[in-house]
Design an enzyme around this catalytic site. Structure first.
Site, PDB file in Angstrom:
ATOM      1  N   GLY A 129      -5.884   5.564   3.127  1.00 21.49           N
ATOM      2  CA  GLY A 129      -6.860   4.711   2.456  1.00 21.49           C
ATOM      3  C   GLY A 129      -6.292   3.798   1.382  1.00 21.49           C
ATOM      4  N   HIS A 130      -4.989   3.930   1.078  1.00 16.78           N
ATOM      5  CA  HIS A 130      -4.421   3.138  -0.018  1.00 16.78           C
ATOM      6  C   HIS A 130      -3.735   1.877   0.522  1.00 16.78           C
ATOM      7  CE1 HIS A 130      -4.077   6.931  -2.820  1.00 16.78           C
ATOM      8  NE2 HIS A 130      -5.298   6.731  -2.357  1.00 16.78           N
ATOM      9  N   TYR A 131      -4.530   0.965   1.069  1.00 12.39           N
ATOM     10  CA  TYR A 131      -3.947  -0.270   1.615  1.00 12.39           C
ATOM     11  C   TYR A 131      -4.470  -1.425   0.798  1.00 12.39           C
ATOM     12  CZ  TYR A 131      -3.033   3.324   4.825  1.00 12.39           C
ATOM     13  OH  TYR A 131      -2.628   4.516   5.317  1.00 12.39           O
ATOM     14  N   GLY A 142       0.832  -1.207   0.000  1.00 13.35           N
ATOM     15  CA  GLY A 142       0.000   0.000   0.000  1.00 13.35           C
ATOM     16  C   GLY A 142       0.859   1.247   0.000  1.00 13.35           C
ATOM     17  N   GLN A 143       0.182   2.370   0.082  1.00 16.37           N
ATOM     18  CA  GLN A 143       0.911   3.643   0.143  1.00 16.37           C
ATOM     19  C   GLN A 143       0.803   4.178   1.558  1.00 16.37           C
ATOM     20  OE1 GLN A 143      -0.853   5.636  -3.368  1.00 16.37           O
ATOM     21  NE2 GLN A 143       1.171   5.464  -4.292  1.00 16.37           N
TER      22      GLN A 143
END
Lengths: 283, 581
Positions: free
Chosen positions: B501-503, B331-332
C-alpha cells in the site's frame, strides 16, 4: 450411514481405498471426522457422533457440508484428498487434511468466486509462455511467512499470467497428478504409496512436470496454500473441522479483544470459538 | 451523452484520508462539496462480527476488485508490461474511506531531512553523495512548516504515542498516551536499550483510550483484537476517515458523498479544470460534475492515471528525462520491511493478540541520525518489531531449510506458531530516472481506457540499504535471545507485487515546474484550480510509514484550496531548481 445403505462400489475400488487409508496412516478404528473417509469406512468404525459425548456429537452431526459442488468426478476428489493429506498429514499433534475436511474446503472455494477469479483482471492478451505464471502464490510477505530464500526470487513478470482461472488450474493440476501416477506406476494417484505421491508432488513443486497453460510450481503452491487455508480457516468454510486445526495451533478463534491480557507474560490457553459463536454473541 | 449536473464549489475524487480531509475542511469552511468514491458505502456496521481471516486476509475482501481495472507492471523500459491480475499481488483500497479503513495505524512524522533531502545531503556529504540518475529533491516545504499540519492531523486521528528520544521538535505531545506493551514488544525495547539504542512505542492510530477529536468525533479504545490490518475496525477504535473526517464533512450539510462513482476524466478548457466526468457503476450512466476547484484525492495510482488520461501536464519521458506527470514515482516495495526472523525455544508469546500498530521502534538508523560517510546510501529508516495479532493461516513460519510441506513442516510450523518474532527495517526509497508511471499501450479497463503502467526496478542503492537494515535487525534478534535467527535475503529485482500500500509519487511536489507537478499546496503548476492530494505528491519516500505525512499534506492542501477559493491564483511562485533534482 448403515452398511446396507452404502452405494455399491466395485471391489477393487474398495481395496484401493483401504490401502489408501493405510498409507495415510489412518487405520480403521481411529476417529475419523467425516470428509472423504466418512463415506469409505465400514460401520465398524465409530464416528465421533456415536461416542456419546454430546458436545462433539452436536457439532459433528452435520455431515451435509461434506459433499462436492465443484469436482464432479470422485476420482478427481480422491486425488485431491490424497495430495492434501501428504501436504498436511495426520500426526501426533492431531488430524491431517482429510479429517479436517480440507478437500471439501477446497472444493467449495473453487466453486465460488475465488475459484472463478471473479475479482481478478482476466482480460487478454496473455503471454504465450509456460513460465509466465511460475510465481503465482509464492508468498514473499515477510510478516506472514518469514524469510525464505525461495520466495524472495524476483519474477520476470507479474505473476499470475495464465488465462485459466483457479478452478481450471486445479482441474489441470489434478489431471497432471493422475497422468503421472498412471504413467509411472500404472495406478491411480490415491492408490500410490506415500513416497510415490511425495515424489510426484516434489516434481510438481520443482517445476519438473510440464503442464498446460501454467507452470507446475504455480499449481503446487496454489494447492499448498489452499490446503493450509483449509486447515486453519474458520469452520464456516467447511474445513478446520471441529476447529481441530485451531486446537493444534492453540488459536482461540475470533474474540472481542484481549485488552486485559495483552501484557501477560504467560501463554493464554483458551477454548476455541468460531465465527458462528462470535456472531451469535452479537445477536 | 453525459448528463451535466449542477456546479459546486469543490469536487473531490476519493474518500480516504486525502479526499476525506479535503472534503471535511472545505465543507467546514462553508463551501459546497461533492465527494466521489468508486466503491460502496460502508460504515462500522459493516465490520461487526466479521473477524474472518480467510475472507479479509486471504481473499482481500476490502481490496479493489481488479476485474474492471488494475495496473500493469514491468522492470525495464524495453519490456512489455503485464497486468497485475490478482488481489494477492495488488492491494489497493476501495469503498468509502479507501485504503485508510484497512490500514494498520503505525504513525510517524517524517524527519527534517526527508523534506530537504537533496540540500541537506549535499551540505553534509557533498554533491558526489547523490548518485547519477537519482531524482531526489527538496519538497519545497520544511519540517518546521509541516509541523502544524502534522499536529492537526494527529489531533483529528487521536494518535496514541510517546516521544521518540531522537525525535524532532513538536508543538504538542501526541494527543493520547502510548498503547500497552506486550511481552514481545517489551523484549525488543529492553534489548535495544541495552544495546545503546533509543527504543520507544510505535505511535498508533489504534487508540489507547476513548477520545473526542477537535471536530467532535468520538473514537473508542482499542481492544487488541488483532483484526486490524486489512480489516475495518468494529469498535471505531482505529482512526480512519469513517470515524473522523467523513462524518465531520457530512454533518456540515455542505458535503454530498456519491459512492459507486468511477471518475474517468478531469475536464478542462483553456488551462482551467471545469469538473470531472464519472460513471455510476450501478446504472452505467455518465455524469459531468462541474466545479470551481477539482481535487484528486485518491490513491497514487488513480491520481496518476487520471492526469495521464485527462492529458493534463506533460507526461514524463525517460528517454529525454523531461516532463513531470509520472516522474518521481516511488514507494516501499518488497525490498523494504526486510530484517530478521527469530525462533525462540524457551519463550512463548500470545501472538494471536495484538493490534495493527502495536510495536516497538527506534530511530537510531533513520534519516541522518547516523553517519553515512562510509555507506553507499543516503537516508535510512525505523527498526520495528510489530505485533499485529496473527491469524493461524498467516502464521506458518519455519526456520530456513525446513521443508515447507509434509510432516516436518506441520510439526515445526505448529511448534513455532507462538515462538517466532520479526524485526524489520522500514527503509526510505529514492526516486530514479527510470522509475515512472505512464499509460499502458495494450491493456484497458472495462470502459476501454488504458490501464496505468508502472515501470520500476531496484537499484544498488536499495540493495545496499536493505543489506544494512538486515544486518542491524539480525544483531538485534540475536541479542533478543532467539535460538535460531534467519536473516532475510535481499531480493535481486522487484517482483511486481504491490501488497504494502505504500506507493507514491508521480505527481510530485517541488518548487520548479520543470521537475515537479504541484507546488507545496499540492496545486498543479499547469492548472491552478486543480489540486492533486495524497502520497502521489511525495518526491521520494521517507524512512517511515507514510500516513501521517499524507494526513498533514492533506491539511496543507485544504488550506491552499480554501485560500484559492477566496482569491483564485497560483499560491506559490515557481523557482528554478538545481539540475537533475
Amino acid at each position: 450411514m448403515a452398511e446396507t445403505e452404502r452405494p455399491k462400489t466395485p471391489q477393487a475400488k474398495d481395496e484401493s481405498r483401504r490401502k489408501f487409508l493405510k498409507n495415510s496412516g489412518l487405520v480403521a478404528g481411529g476417529l475419523i471426522g467425516g470428509g472423504l473417509l466418512g463415506s469409505l469406512v465400514t460401520s465398524q468404525v465409530k464416528k465421533p457422533a456415536d461416542t456419546g459425548n454430546k458436545d462433539t456429537a452436536a457439532k459433528d452431526d452435520n455431515h451435509d457440508m461434506d459433499a462436492r459442488t465443484f469436482f464432479s468426478r470422485t476420482d478427481d476428489f480422491e486425488t485431491l484428498s490424497a495430495a492434501t493429506e501428504r501436504l498436511y498429514p495426520k500426526d501426533k499433534n492431531g488430524p491431517g487434511a482429510i479429517e479436517l475436511s480440507v478437500p471439501y474446503f477446497i472444493d467449495r472455494q473453487l466453486a465460488g468466486d475465488w475459484g472463478s477469479n471473479a475479482h481478478a483482471y482476466m482480460k487478454g492478451p496473455f503471454p504465450q509462455n509456460q513460465e509466465a505464471a511460475y510465481y503465482e502464490d509464492l508468498d514473499r510477505n515477510q510478516k506472514n511467512q518469514g524469510p525464505n530464500a525461495d520466495t524472495q526470487t524476483a519474477a520476470p513478470t507479474p505473476r499470475y499470467q495464465t488465462r485459466m482461472n483457479r478452478g481450471e488450474i486445479f482441474r489441470e493440476g489434478i489431471k497432471t497428478m493422475q497422468d503421472q501416477a498412471s504413467s509411472k506406476h500404472d495406478k491411480k494417484f490415491a492408490e500410490l504409496e506415500g513416497e510415490q505421491m511425495d515424489a510426484i508432488l516434489t516434481d510438481l513443486e520443482e517445476g519438473k512436470i510440464r503442464m498446460n497453460g501454467i507452470h507446475s510450481t504455480a499449481f503446487f503452491n496454489l494447492l499448498l496454500q489452499t490446503t493450509i487455508e483449509g486447515a486453519y480457516a474458520d469452520p464456516v468454510y467447511g474445513g478446520n473441522r471441529n476447529m481441530a486445526g485451531w486446537k493444534m495451533k492453540e488459536y482461540p478463534g475470533p474474540r472481542m479483544g484481549y485488552l486485559g491480557q495483552i501484557e501477560d507474560e504467560e501463554f493464554a490457553v483458551m477454548k476455541q470459538e468460531s465465527l458462528r459463536d462470535y456472531q451469535d454473541m452479537w445477536g | 451523452m453525459a448528463k451535466k449536473l449542477k456546479k459546486v464549489d469543490v469536487v473531490v475524487v476519493g474518500s480516504g484520508w486525502a479526499g476525506g480531509i479535503v472534503s471535511a475542511e472545505a465543507a467546514k469552511a462553508g463551501y459546497k462539496v461533492v465527494t466521489l468514491e468508486r466503491g460502496k458505502p460502508v460504515d462500522r456496521q459493516d465490520y461487526i462480527g466479521v473477524k474472518d481471516e480467510l475472507r479479509y486476509t486471504d481473499r482481500y475482501e476490502m481490496m479493489q476488485n481488479l476485474a474492471p481495472e488494475t495496473i500493469t507492471s514491468r522492470n525495464n523500459l524495453d519490456e512489455e508490461a503485464l497486468p497485475v491480475r490478482t488481489r494477492k499481488e495488488m492491494m489497493a483500497g476501495t469503498d468509502l474511506g479507501g485504503g485508510s479503513v484497512h490500514w494498520a495505524g503505525a504513525t510517524y512524522r517524517w524527519k527534517p531531512i526527508d523534506f530537504e533531502l537533496r540540500s541537506k545531503t549535499i551540505e553534509r556529504y557533498g554533491e558526489k553523495k547523490i548518485q547519477e540518475g537519482m531524482f531526489i529533491r527538496d519538497w519545497g516545504i520544511t519540517y518546521d512548516e509541516m509541523e502544524p499540519y502534522y499536529d492537526k492531523w494527529e489531533k483529528t486521528a487521536g494518535i496514541s504515542g510517546e516521544p521518540d528520544p531522537l525525535g524532532d521538535k513538536r508543538s504538542n505531545d501526541w494527543p493520547n498516551p502510548p498503547m500497552k506493551e506486550s511481552p514481545a514488544v517489551k523484549l525488543f525495547k529492553d534489548t535495544t536499550k541495552k544495546m545503546g539504542y533509543h527504543p520507544y512505542q510505535v505511535a498508533s492510530a489504534n487508540l489507547s483510550q476513548s477520545y473526542k477529536n477537535p471536530d467532535g468525533e468520538t473514537l473508542a479504545q482499542c481492544m487488541f483484537c488483532s483484526f486490524c490490518t486489512q480489516y475495518g475496525c468494529d469498535f471505531g477504535a482505529k482512526s480512519d476517515p469513517l470515524v473522523t473526517v467523513i462524518p465531520t464533512a457530512l454533518k456540515t450539510g455542505n458535503c454530498e458523498i456519491r459512492t459507486h462513482s468511477y471518475v474517468r476524466r478531469v475536464l478542462h478548457e483553456n488551462g482551467k479544470a471545469t469538473g470531472v466526468m464519472y460513471v455510476d457503476l450501478r446504472t452505467g450512466l455518465e455524469y459531468i460534475q462541474p466545479a470551481d476547484v477539482v481535487v484528486l484525492g485518491a490513491f497514487a495510482f488513480t491520481n496518476n492515471r487520471l492526469l495521464h488520461l485527462s492529458k493534463i501536464g506533460e507526461p514524463y519521458n525517460p528517454e529525454t528525462r523531461k516532463g513531470v506527470i509520472g516522474r518521481n514515482y516511488n514507494g516501499q516495495f518488497g525490498i523494504t520491511f526486510l530484517g530478521a526472523r527469530g525462533f525462540f525455544e524457551k519463550k512463548k508469546f500470545n501472538l494471536f493478540m495484538g493490534a495493527g500498530a502495536l510495536g516497538g521502534t527506534l530511530s537510531d538508523f533513520a534519516g541522518d541520525n547516523f553517519d553515512h560517510t562510509d555507506l553507499d546510501f543516503i537516508n535510512g529508516g525505523g527498526i520495528e518489531l510489530r505485533q499485529y495479532g496473527h491469524g493461524p493461516i498467516a502464521t506458518n513460519a519455519v526456520p530456513k531449510g525446513t521443508k515447507n510441506w509434509g510432516p516436518e513442516f506441520k510439526e515445526k510450523s505448529l511448534h513455532y506458531t507462538n515462538r517466532s518474532l520479526v524485526v524489520w527495517y522500514t527503509m526510505a526509497t529514492m526516486s530514479w530516472w527510470h522509475n515512472y508511471t505512464s499509460l499502458d499501450p495494450t491493456y484497458t479497463d472495462d470502459f476501454g481506457d488504458p490501464l496505468l503502467r508502472i515501470t520500476y526496478k531496484y537499484t544498488d542503492h536499495d540493495r545496499a540499504m536493505a543489506k544494512f537494515g538486515i544486518e542491524k535487525c539480525t544483531e538485534i534478534m540475536k541479542e533478543m535471545g532467539a535460538d535460531i535467527v534467519d536473516p532475510d535475503e535481499v531480493p535481486e529485482e522487484f517482483d511486481h507485487v504491490y501488497d504494502g500500500g505504500h506507493y507514491a509519487g508521480g505527481v510530485s511536489m517541488g518548487e520548479d515546474p520543470e521537475t515537479s507537478a504541484v507546488n507545496n499546496y499540492l496545486q498543479m503548476w499547469d492548472m491552478e484550480n486543480l489540486f492533486v492530494v495524497g502520497g502521489s505528491a511525495f518526491p521520494q519516500f521517507g524512512g517511515h510509514h507514510p500516513t501521517a505525512t499524507i494526513g498533514a499534506l492533506s491539511y496543507r492542501a485544504s488550506e491552499g484550496i480554501i485560500n484559492y477559493l477566496k482569491d483564485p491564483k497560483l499560491l506559490t511562485q515557481p523557482k528554478k531548481a538545481a539540475a537533475n533534482a
